[in-house]
Design an enzyme around this catalytic site. Structure first.
Site, PDB file in Angstrom:
ATOM      1  N   SER A 275       0.850  -1.192   0.000  1.00 52.62           N
ATOM      2  CA  SER A 275       0.000   0.000   0.000  1.00 52.62           C
ATOM      3  C   SER A 275       0.884   1.240   0.000  1.00 52.62           C
ATOM      4  O   SER A 275       2.086   1.178   0.291  1.00 52.62           O
ATOM      5  CB  SER A 275      -0.888   0.023   1.242  1.00 52.62           C
ATOM      6  N   ASP A 276       0.315   2.388  -0.320  1.00 57.88           N
ATOM      7  CA  ASP A 276       1.022   3.636  -0.076  1.00 57.88           C
ATOM      8  C   ASP A 276       0.891   3.974   1.408  1.00 57.88           C
ATOM      9  O   ASP A 276       0.196   3.294   2.164  1.00 57.88           O
ATOM     10  CB  ASP A 276       0.475   4.751  -0.977  1.00 57.88           C
ATOM     11  N   TRP A 277       1.539   5.048   1.820  1.00 60.95           N
ATOM     12  CA  TRP A 277       1.667   5.409   3.232  1.00 60.95           C
ATOM     13  C   TRP A 277       0.293   5.543   3.896  1.00 60.95           C
ATOM     14  O   TRP A 277      -0.508   6.398   3.520  1.00 60.95           O
ATOM     15  CB  TRP A 277       2.448   6.720   3.330  1.00 60.95           C
ATOM     16  N   ALA A 279      -2.349   4.063   3.608  1.00 62.58           N
ATOM     17  CA  ALA A 279      -3.494   4.060   2.696  1.00 62.58           C
ATOM     18  C   ALA A 279      -4.580   3.076   3.111  1.00 62.58           C
ATOM     19  O   ALA A 279      -5.748   3.278   2.773  1.00 62.58           O
ATOM     20  CB  ALA A 279      -3.029   3.749   1.271  1.00 62.58           C
TER      21      ALA A 279
END
Length: 750
Positions: A275-277, A279
């Site tokens: 995932s992104d930060w 997210a």
């Protein structure tokens, strides 16, 4: 004894298998020995930048609760964290150590958008390799690059990090970055696992605002935004990152269409998805889920393997398994993707952390060459450039970005060392001293954003005493990058006023612009004799700029993205659709003509803006040189081909000027008629050629049916029989044109 025999049997099984099979056997063996808690720990990435990180994370690593750390670059600390993981956890599983190594580590090369202006995949690969070699010396083994979002909105701050507006250019250069970061083998101690991001469509964020919604139909996703990711997968990219944005109402981090249907099923990808930060937790903020455990369920079900810093999997996945909502088999697949990458990186096999950076001179030479090839000459009225030292006595160097070693590095340079920077002022002063010229410098503005014109008088004074004025304009690094989007992308602050004040002095004014995005330059273009667009050029940007200004090198950069005349044109890009009423130079009417009554309203019934027309200020693929290139004798090997045949397209390119130069020869196609509307032009291939003065070379391209395929109305990919236009030239408005026909041959058309 029986245990010893079992271990020996396992070793023999592993040794007998192929390399790929051997990894799978090791993954399965380790999975079989892991508890559910240890499995979930492998899916958990934690932030590790705190000074007391050993105290904060030590026990969690020992307990098997941490699979990856991010943002720790102290070598001794990283080595100790790895030692704890290998020696003090039950199963000795090492850590993935992530860092945003985007366009260099200690030595910084141009921004990715600047590298894209080189149109040179070999150079881009070498830059990624240098970054990998430097970052790996501190124990980093995973980078969150390349960013291969296709972006057609320069208001978006992260355009600085992307490779432009075109899917083919982005695909070629993105794959080159993957090869550079990962090297010949992932288990090389100097290699980093690459991470292609953000899957998918993030570059189409509404209004150019970060984290915003993306409204993209599936056909556009498949024809524009998916191809770079498919190319990265085919290049062997080790991991992918999901986008913050949503697609058709479903955030990418919970989007099973993206992560399961396309990535896993269609493309057969077996790497890691992160995932992104934060997210996963943000699925609650999106309004997709009400609770964090539901967010964890949605992300895991969709196909996100690792949770970046949110802690949602660590807190909720065991409960979801216990309740039967998530099957253990699903968790095992997720963990296998993490372990597979660790085995491929050689982390279980005592992969050493090399102590030394690459040779300093080699890294500086590469950084300078990258800066040279990334700069784009946008204007050169009356051959204002290159400057001839023999004809000059005194130079005025003006502007807030002439001597800013940190600002020239640009965004995403957490580890970049400004002390390695050579600024334009320093390089110009050195060159001027060798040539017997004098240089006066006036900063004029404290920052690019300043509205204070108090110091303009000093700049005007040194301009009056100079033969030429070099003005360094643009944006500080903080004005682009993640969460640094701008609604107004003109030169900020009082820079336009500065240009006009300098122009009024009556001396030639040459602008060097450093920025993280295309800027709207309409307000200054007529006041400047020459414009060299340098992006944020990195550590050796100043040395490269000086060489270009004084003709020690010849500009060769070409724009990877269109420059709008004004913000209201956005999005403006070369590969647009024709529409039912396409504009032409003869069909447009200017707003002033309407106001005066001089225009007939019937002329203006096409797709254009009354106050800006329909063309950008500078088009995709454009870039001037100190020489001239002429194209002639465009030829095709056939005018009719079947899907099983290769079409050769050739053209003669002549350097008709007086200096050696590099030309980027670009081939564009148009599929005239399709089951869905097709762009007016599409880049399909390009070549960089170096030509001596007067030299002519035949440049040849080979096109196959693969180059003619697209996603059709039913979302299947194939080529359709019919007529095609082909152009070859030096930019996206290339005039040399031919046509050919693809004939029907059903088995090969699919």
């Amino acid at each position: 004894m029986n245990n010893e025999k079992a271990v020996m049997a396992k070793v023999q099984e592993i040794n007998a298998s192929t390399s790929k099979d051997r990894v799978e056997v090791r993954v399965r063996d380790l999975l079989d020995r892991m508890s559910l808690e240890e499995k979930i720990g492998q899916l958990n990435q934690v932030e590790a930048s705190a000074d007391n990180v050993l105290d904060l994370l030590g026990d969690g690593i020992r307990a098997g609760q941490v699979g990856s750390i991010i943002n720790q670059v102290d070598r001794d600390t990283v080595l100790e964290l790895q030692r704890i993981a290998r020696e003090e956890s039950r199963l000795g599983i090492p850590l993935l150590v992530g860092r945003d190594v985007i366009h260099g580590f200690k030595t910084v090369v141009p921004l990715p958008i600047g590298q894209a202006a080189s149109w040179n995949p070999q150079l881009v690969e070498a830059c990624a390799r240098l970054a990998s070699e430097e970052a790996s010396t501190v124990g980093v083994n995973w980078t969150f690059a390349p960013m291969i979002d296709v972006c057609r909105d320069p208001r978006w701050g992260r355009i600085a990090e992307c490779l432009g507006e075109d899917p083919v250019l982005t695909s070629v250069l993105g794959a080159a970055m993957v090869r550079g970061f990962q090297g010949a083998s992932l288990d090389d101690p100097s290699s980093l696992a690459a991470c292609a991001k953000h899957f998918a469509g993030y570059g189409a964020s509404e209004s150019g605002r970060d984290y915003n919604t993306t409204n993209l139909p599936e056909n556009e996703l498949r024809n524009v935004h998916f191809p770079p990711f498919r190319a990265a997968v085919e290049a062997g990219v080790a991991s992918l990152m999901t986008s913050f944005s949503d697609i058709d109402g479903v955030p990418a981090t919970a989007n099973s269409f993206l992560l399961r249907d396309v990535l896993r099923e269609e493309w057969r990808y077996d790497g890691l998805v992160v995932s992104d930060w934060d997210a996963i937790q943000q699925l609650c903020v999106h309004g997709l889920t009400e609770t964090r455990d539901e967010a964890a369920f949605q992300a895991a079900s969709a196909g996100v393997d690792m949770d970046m810093v949110a802690g949602a999997y660590l807190q909720h996945l065991a409960g979801l398994v216990a309740s039967g909502r998530i099957e253990l088999e699903t968790v095992d697949r997720m963990v296998a993707n993490v372990l597979r990458l660790k085995f491929r990186l050689g982390l279980f096999d005592s992969r050493p952390v090399l102590a030394d950076e690459p040779a300093r001179m080699t890294s500086r030479s590469l950084a300078k060459e990258a800066a040279l090839q990334s700069c784009v000459l946008l204007k050169n009225e009356g051959r204002a450039l290159p400057l001839d030292p023999a004809c000059l006595d005194h130079l005025a160097v003006v502007g807030p970005l002439a001597n800013e070693p940190a600002e020239q590095l640009g965004t995403w340079v957490f580890d970049g060392d400004p002390e390695r920077s050579v600024t334009p002022l320093a390089a110009i002063e050195s060159l001027a001293a060798d040539a017997g010229m004098s240089v006066s410098h006036a900063r004029a503005m404290p920052t690019t954003r300043s509205l204070d014109e108090t110091a303009f008088a000093e700049a005007e004074a040194i301009a009056r005493n100079a033969d030429v004025v070099l003005v360094f304009l643009g944006e500080e690094a903080i004005l682009s990058g993640e969460a640094h989007c701008r609604a107004d992308i003109d030169l900020p602050g009082a820079q336009v006023s500065l240009v006009k004040r300098l122009k009024a002095v009556g001396k030639p004014v040459i602008a060097v612009i450093q920025a993280g995005r295309p800027l709207t330059l309409t307000s200054v273009i007529d006041d400047l004799d020459a414009i060299l667009f340098a992006w944020h050029p990195g550590s050796l940007g100043g040395a490269a700029i000086a060489d270009l200004l004084f003709g020690r090198a010849c500009p060769s950069g070409k724009l990877p993205v269109s420059f709008p005349k004004m913000v209201g044109q956005i999005p403006v890009y070369y590969g647009h659709k024709n529409t039912g009423r396409p504009p032409t130079p003869d069909s447009i009417v200017h707003i002033d003509d309407i106001a005066s009554g001089a225009a007939q309203t019937s002329l203006g019934m096409t797709a254009f803006h009354l106050d800006a027309g329909y063309e950008p200020l500078f088009r995709f693929g454009f870039g001037l040189s100190y020489t001239e290139f002429a194209y002639s004798e465009l030829s095709l090997s056939a005018v009719r081909i079947t899907p099983s045949e290769t079409l050769t397209v050739a053209v003669n390119v002549t350097n008709s000027g007086e200096v050696e130069g590099d030309e980027i020869v670009q081939l564009y196609l148009r599929d005239r008629f399709g089951s869905v509307t097709r762009p007016v032009r599409e880049l399909k291939a390009f070549q960089r050629v170096t030509l001596a003065p007067g030299e002519t070379r035949e440049v040849r391209f080979s096109l196959t049916v693969e180059d003619l395929k697209f996603y059709k109305r039913d979302q299947t990919r194939g080529a359709e029989a019919g007529k095609f236009d082909v152009w070859i030239g030096g930019d996206s408005a290339a005039g040399r044109k031919a046509e050919f026909t693809l004939t029907q041959d059903s088995p090969a058309m699919a």
